[in-house]
Design an enzyme around this catalytic site. Sequence first.
Site, PDB file in Angstrom:
ATOM      1  N   CYS A  31       4.802  35.348   7.046  1.00  0.00           N
ATOM      2  CA  CYS A  31       5.621  36.206   7.899  1.00  0.00           C
ATOM      3  C   CYS A  31       6.358  35.356   8.928  1.00  0.00           C
ATOM      4  O   CYS A  31       6.101  35.466  10.128  1.00  0.00           O
ATOM      5  CB  CYS A  31       4.750  37.246   8.577  1.00  0.00           C
ATOM      6  N   GLU A  84       0.840  -1.214   0.000  1.00  0.00           N
ATOM      7  CA  GLU A  84       0.000   0.000   0.000  1.00  0.00           C
ATOM      8  C   GLU A  84       0.866   1.251   0.000  1.00  0.00           C
ATOM      9  O   GLU A  84       0.831   2.044   0.930  1.00  0.00           O
ATOM     10  CB  GLU A  84      -0.964  -0.016   1.195  1.00  0.00           C
TER      11      GLU A  84
HETATM   12  C1  LIG Z   1       1.626   6.292   5.397  1.00  0.00           C
HETATM   13  C2  LIG Z   1       1.257   4.878   5.285  1.00  0.00           C
HETATM   14  C3  LIG Z   1       1.398   4.218   4.051  1.00  0.00           C
HETATM   15  C4  LIG Z   1       2.010   4.866   2.838  1.00  0.00           C
HETATM   16  O1  LIG Z   1       3.342   5.148   3.082  1.00  0.00           O
HETATM   17  P1  LIG Z   1       4.303   5.683   1.905  1.00  0.00           P
HETATM   18  O2  LIG Z   1       5.572   5.973   2.618  1.00  0.00           O
HETATM   19  O3  LIG Z   1       3.650   6.900   1.357  1.00  0.00           O
HETATM   20  O4  LIG Z   1       4.419   4.612   0.902  1.00  0.00           O
HETATM   21  C5  LIG Z   1       0.972   2.914   3.967  1.00  0.00           C
HETATM   22  N1  LIG Z   1       0.441   2.277   5.033  1.00  0.00           N
HETATM   23  C6  LIG Z   1       0.303   2.881   6.238  1.00  0.00           C
HETATM   24  C7  LIG Z   1      -0.284   2.132   7.359  1.00  0.00           C
HETATM   25  C8  LIG Z   1       0.709   4.200   6.398  1.00  0.00           C
HETATM   26  O5  LIG Z   1       0.600   4.784   7.596  1.00  0.00           O
END
Ligand SMILES: *Cc1c(COP(=O)(O)O)cnc(C)c1O
Length: 390
Positions: free
Chosen positions: A323, A245
């Site tokens: 600012c 993911e």
């Molecule tokens: C942030 C996150 C991702 C994505 O992470 P990347 O570094 O953008 O690939 C995937 N899974 C979880 C649980 C996350 O917190």
Amino acid sequence: MGTDTAHADLLRGLNKPVCAYVYDTGALRDRVAEVRAALPSRATLLYAVKANGHPEVVRTMAAACDGLEVASGGELDLARAAGARRIVFGGPGKTDAELAAAIESGALINAESEHELRRIAALGDEPTVCLRVNRAHGGLRGSHAMTGTPTPFGIDETQLKKIPGVRVIGFHLHAVSNNMDGDAHAAFVTDALTWSADTARALGIDLQVVNVGGGFGVDYLSAARMDLTALHTVDVPDGIDLIFEPGRYLAADAGWYATEVLDLKTTHGRTFAVLRGGTHHFRLPAAWGYSHPFTVVPVDEWPHPYPRPEVRDTEVDAVGELCTPRDVLARARHVERLRAGDILVFARTGAYGWDISHHEFLRHDPPEFVLTRPGSQPIGGVAPPIHRSR
Ligand SMILES: *Cc1c(COP(=O)(O)O)cnc(C)c1O
């Protein structure tokens, strides 16, 4: 040059003073195809919405990927509106309302604590979950380590046990941000699969899902790309849904942040290009403490009766309109020529750009958002905007 300046004509045509994010949905699709080809053939690819939650980006990714990873009720709503075929829901602090909405929508919840598991059990008829685990070992190097170290994320490996009222089908092992080492990532995934099988056996879990999270890196300071090819060799056991993911790696290169130079001045020997924009739109360089590269899009028209500020062959700091002296996007970048009215384009800003920034600080107008046509080829041509939204 290349992609950075490909949108030059498009940018010159925007409202003045120019301040815009350009997202190219064709570039998003291309990157998804590239990542799919690199991953093991049976892997599931989700997009982590928190990298860029613009509804058009989310819609594109819902169609191009197998589904979406969300981490709040707001992202869950976006994912549902985008027609995501699969949704995975994580995050360390979920409310009962968010958990109930996730269960109702059929999202797979990554449970992050024993207390949360009991709350989930109380909300449904044996809801299906994965356990997010903070493992003792098996981490990765990157910008934020999230496993093998004290963090608010997941359940400590030593505290795993059976909780009645939920059906556990796997583990969620997101471990890092911005890892650049493809071989190390492949080794991490292989280790995660072995660990998951062993741990499921020990806990009496019927293992179906191993979610190895995101964390593929982007090197903002060079053109270097993380090489994912080693991941293709990962052996996925039969019956296991191996989920990736990523957010950053999928979205970063599909976004450009463009801002006009409002003023140019030299004080105490240092030259500042003051932009119509800044860290309230693009906080990443300030948050991570680096200078984000930019290219100059020259704008030749100067309709004013007064002289045009200009510098040649010098180093400038690209600073914002806020600012505060911390409103800096880049320091000491060499420019051949820069004039008030020219546009600076910051490439690779499609992930963790607008979405992580403090938009309301000083109440300036937001940027324009320009979406380029799906499948359009930005290099060497100008992709027409199909949609603008404030
Ligand atoms: C942030 C996150 C991702 C994505 O992470 P990347 O570094 O953008 O690939 C995937 N899974 C979880 C649980 C996350 O917190």
